[in-house]
Write a protein that holds these residues in place. Structure first.
Motif, PDB file in Angstrom:
ATOM      1  N   GLU A  95       0.802  -1.306   0.022  1.00 28.40           N
ATOM      2  CA  GLU A  95       0.022   0.137   0.069  1.00 28.40           C
ATOM      3  C   GLU A  95       0.841   1.180  -0.081  1.00 28.40           C
ATOM      4  OE1 GLU A  95      -2.572  -0.422   3.287  1.00 28.40           O
ATOM      5  OE2 GLU A  95      -3.735  -2.169   2.445  1.00 28.40           O
ATOM      6  N   VAL A  96       2.064   1.409   0.806  1.00 34.26           N
ATOM      7  CA  VAL A  96       2.940   2.350   0.825  1.00 34.26           C
ATOM      8  C   VAL A  96       3.372   2.569  -0.478  1.00 34.26           C
ATOM      9  CG1 VAL A  96       5.183   3.523   2.002  1.00 34.26           C
ATOM     10  CG2 VAL A  96       3.173   2.422   3.402  1.00 34.26           C
ATOM     11  N   ARG A  97       3.863   1.422  -1.069  1.00 34.82           N
ATOM     12  CA  ARG A  97       4.620   1.494  -2.565  1.00 34.82           C
ATOM     13  C   ARG A  97       3.513   2.268  -3.536  1.00 34.82           C
ATOM     14  NH1 ARG A  97       8.856  -0.397  -5.571  1.00 34.82           N
ATOM     15  NH2 ARG A  97       8.129  -1.009  -7.492  1.00 34.82           N
ATOM     16  N   ASN A  98       2.201   1.568  -3.656  1.00 32.81           N
ATOM     17  CA  ASN A  98       1.400   2.142  -4.216  1.00 32.81           C
ATOM     18  C   ASN A  98       1.091   3.664  -4.228  1.00 32.81           C
ATOM     19  OD1 ASN A  98       1.171  -0.435  -5.783  1.00 32.81           O
ATOM     20  ND2 ASN A  98      -0.407  -1.104  -4.337  1.00 32.81           N
ATOM     21  N   ARG A  99       1.042   3.878  -3.207  1.00 37.23           N
ATOM     22  CA  ARG A  99       0.783   5.349  -2.531  1.00 37.23           C
ATOM     23  C   ARG A  99       1.822   6.278  -3.161  1.00 37.23           C
ATOM     24  NH1 ARG A  99      -0.527   4.327   3.197  1.00 37.23           N
ATOM     25  NH2 ARG A  99      -2.575   3.499   3.097  1.00 37.23           N
ATOM     26  N   TRP A 100       3.147   5.947  -3.178  1.00 34.33           N
ATOM     27  CA  TRP A 100       4.380   6.398  -3.753  1.00 34.33           C
ATOM     28  C   TRP A 100       4.505   6.430  -5.368  1.00 34.33           C
ATOM     29  CZ3 TRP A 100       8.045   9.683  -1.996  1.00 34.33           C
ATOM     30  CH2 TRP A 100       8.074   9.875  -0.614  1.00 34.33           C
ATOM     31  N   LYS A 101       3.899   5.399  -5.916  1.00 32.82           N
ATOM     32  CA  LYS A 101       3.731   5.231  -7.133  1.00 32.82           C
ATOM     33  C   LYS A 101       2.630   6.196  -7.846  1.00 32.82           C
ATOM     34  CE  LYS A 101       3.469   1.792 -11.141  1.00 32.82           C
ATOM     35  NZ  LYS A 101       3.556   0.529 -11.283  1.00 32.82           N
ATOM     36  N   CYS A 102       1.738   6.193  -7.024  1.00 35.21           N
ATOM     37  CA  CYS A 102       0.541   7.330  -7.670  1.00 35.21           C
ATOM     38  C   CYS A 102       0.953   8.580  -7.697  1.00 35.21           C
ATOM     39  CB  CYS A 102      -0.645   7.210  -6.789  1.00 35.21           C
ATOM     40  SG  CYS A 102      -1.615   5.622  -7.014  1.00 35.21           S
ATOM     41  N   ILE A 103       1.753   8.916  -6.555  1.00 35.85           N
ATOM     42  CA  ILE A 103       2.320  10.415  -6.543  1.00 35.85           C
ATOM     43  C   ILE A 103       3.312  10.730  -7.777  1.00 35.85           C
ATOM     44  CG2 ILE A 103       3.680  11.827  -5.243  1.00 35.85           C
ATOM     45  CD1 ILE A 103       2.346  10.507  -2.664  1.00 35.85           C
ATOM     46  N   LEU A 104       4.154   9.746  -7.743  1.00 31.59           N
ATOM     47  CA  LEU A 104       5.142   9.680  -8.843  1.00 31.59           C
ATOM     48  C   LEU A 104       4.466  10.086 -10.125  1.00 31.59           C
ATOM     49  CD1 LEU A 104       7.821   7.443  -7.554  1.00 31.59           C
ATOM     50  CD2 LEU A 104       8.070  10.130  -7.523  1.00 31.59           C
ATOM     51  N   GLU A 105       3.594   9.291 -10.683  1.00 35.67           N
ATOM     52  CA  GLU A 105       3.019   9.114 -11.594  1.00 35.67           C
ATOM     53  C   GLU A 105       1.999  10.601 -11.894  1.00 35.67           C
ATOM     54  OE1 GLU A 105       2.434   4.277 -12.326  1.00 35.67           O
ATOM     55  OE2 GLU A 105       0.722   5.757 -11.782  1.00 35.67           O
ATOM     56  N   ASP A 106       1.530  11.044 -10.646  1.00 37.31           N
ATOM     57  CA  ASP A 106       0.910  12.306 -10.949  1.00 37.31           C
ATOM     58  C   ASP A 106       1.846  13.600 -11.288  1.00 37.31           C
ATOM     59  OD1 ASP A 106      -1.684  11.179 -10.431  1.00 37.31           O
ATOM     60  OD2 ASP A 106      -1.676  11.690  -8.306  1.00 37.31           O
ATOM     61  N   LEU A 107       3.161  13.333 -10.567  1.00 36.77           N
ATOM     62  CA  LEU A 107       4.024  14.272 -11.032  1.00 36.77           C
ATOM     63  C   LEU A 107       4.636  14.109 -12.459  1.00 36.77           C
ATOM     64  CD1 LEU A 107       5.654  14.284  -7.607  1.00 36.77           C
ATOM     65  CD2 LEU A 107       4.500  15.956  -8.502  1.00 36.77           C
ATOM     66  N   GLY A 108       4.340  13.322 -12.902  1.00 31.13           N
ATOM     67  CA  GLY A 108       4.758  12.953 -14.336  1.00 31.13           C
ATOM     68  C   GLY A 108       5.721  12.050 -14.674  1.00 31.13           C
ATOM     69  N   PHE A 109       6.170  11.117 -13.690  1.00 32.32           N
ATOM     70  CA  PHE A 109       6.921  10.156 -13.964  1.00 32.32           C
ATOM     71  C   PHE A 109       6.538   8.866 -13.980  1.00 32.32           C
ATOM     72  CE2 PHE A 109       9.046  13.439 -11.033  1.00 32.32           C
ATOM     73  CZ  PHE A 109      10.079  13.687 -11.748  1.00 32.32           C
ATOM     74  N   GLN A 110       5.548   8.615 -14.965  1.00 29.38           N
ATOM     75  CA  GLN A 110       5.046   7.403 -15.274  1.00 29.38           C
ATOM     76  C   GLN A 110       5.889   6.429 -15.825  1.00 29.38           C
ATOM     77  OE1 GLN A 110       3.891  10.179 -16.860  1.00 29.38           O
ATOM     78  NE2 GLN A 110       1.801  10.706 -15.858  1.00 29.38           N
ATOM     79  N   LYS A 111       6.803   6.550 -16.639  1.00 32.03           N
ATOM     80  CA  LYS A 111       7.718   5.627 -16.955  1.00 32.03           C
ATOM     81  C   LYS A 111       8.888   5.266 -15.932  1.00 32.03           C
ATOM     82  CE  LYS A 111       7.148   6.741 -21.883  1.00 32.03           C
ATOM     83  NZ  LYS A 111       7.786   7.236 -23.120  1.00 32.03           N
ATOM     84  N   GLU A 112       9.203   6.290 -15.226  1.00 36.44           N
ATOM     85  CA  GLU A 112      10.189   6.100 -14.131  1.00 36.44           C
ATOM     86  C   GLU A 112      10.014   5.678 -12.929  1.00 36.44           C
ATOM     87  OE1 GLU A 112       9.626   8.921 -15.808  1.00 36.44           O
ATOM     88  OE2 GLU A 112      11.216   9.647 -16.816  1.00 36.44           O
ATOM     89  N   ALA A 113       8.584   5.555 -12.554  1.00 38.30           N
ATOM     90  CA  ALA A 113       8.015   5.543 -11.163  1.00 38.30           C
ATOM     91  C   ALA A 113       8.737   4.182 -10.736  1.00 38.30           C
ATOM     92  CB  ALA A 113       6.509   5.315 -11.425  1.00 38.30           C
ATOM     93  N   ASP A 114       8.502   3.029 -11.249  1.00 35.45           N
ATOM     94  CA  ASP A 114       8.967   1.727 -10.697  1.00 35.45           C
ATOM     95  C   ASP A 114      10.630   1.829 -10.423  1.00 35.45           C
ATOM     96  OD1 ASP A 114       6.644   0.305 -10.394  1.00 35.45           O
ATOM     97  OD2 ASP A 114       6.728  -0.229 -12.745  1.00 35.45           O
ATOM     98  N   SER A 115      11.248   2.306 -11.352  1.00 34.96           N
ATOM     99  CA  SER A 115      12.770   2.654 -11.177  1.00 34.96           C
ATOM    100  C   SER A 115      13.081   3.477 -10.025  1.00 34.96           C
ATOM    101  CB  SER A 115      13.432   2.885 -12.592  1.00 34.96           C
ATOM    102  OG  SER A 115      13.015   4.031 -12.797  1.00 34.96           O
ATOM    103  N   LEU A 116      12.297   4.511  -9.736  1.00 35.11           N
ATOM    104  CA  LEU A 116      12.621   5.319  -8.951  1.00 35.11           C
ATOM    105  C   LEU A 116      12.265   4.816  -7.415  1.00 35.11           C
ATOM    106  CD1 LEU A 116      11.087   8.543 -10.478  1.00 35.11           C
ATOM    107  CD2 LEU A 116      13.306   8.277  -9.838  1.00 35.11           C
ATOM    108  N   LEU A 117      11.367   3.955  -7.230  1.00 31.18           N
ATOM    109  CA  LEU A 117      10.949   3.194  -6.077  1.00 31.18           C
ATOM    110  C   LEU A 117      12.039   1.961  -5.776  1.00 31.18           C
ATOM    111  CD1 LEU A 117       7.198   3.034  -6.482  1.00 31.18           C
ATOM    112  CD2 LEU A 117       8.375   4.516  -4.690  1.00 31.18           C
TER     113      LEU A 117
END
Length: 115
Positions: free
Chosen positions: A49-71
């Protein structure tokens, strides 16, 4: 500190590992095994759940392609600029205080400074 490789192993990592070790020493399907298995499942769910929240935030900030690697924080992850470390820590504390990205009982992990 982020340059210390221990940032990749947070308290929840050690807790999860210890629960798995203890569970594996129990007789499968015993009451103790089932309780530990439930605790392991619960901890993993909170982490997802924490990881998914972070992923949503990163995607909302425009990091759709990079979200997984950033995490994906590993022992090789570093922050080279101490100014960024201070700013990252301030942002992390603010997120923890002013949002529900982390559960209330969650101890902040250094790995999120990198994210």
């Amino acid at each position: 500190m982020p340059h210390d490789v221990s940032h990749t192993e947070a308290d929840d990592d050690r807790t999860l590992y210890n629960l798995i070790v203890i569970r594996n020493q129990q007789a499968k399907d015993s009451e103790e095994w089932q309780k530990l298995n439930y605790d392991i499942h619960t901890l993993r769910q909170v982490r997802r759940e924490v990881r998914n929240r972070w992923k949503c935030i990163l995607e909302d900030l425009g990091f759709q392609k990079e979200a997984d690697s950033l995490l994906s924080v590993t022992k090789l992850s570093t922050i080279s600029d101490s100014k960024n470390t201070r700013k990252a820590r301030e942002m992390l504390l603010k997120l923890a205080e002013e949002t529900n990205i982390f559960p209330t009982s969650w101890e902040l992990s250094e790995r999120y400074l990198f994210v």
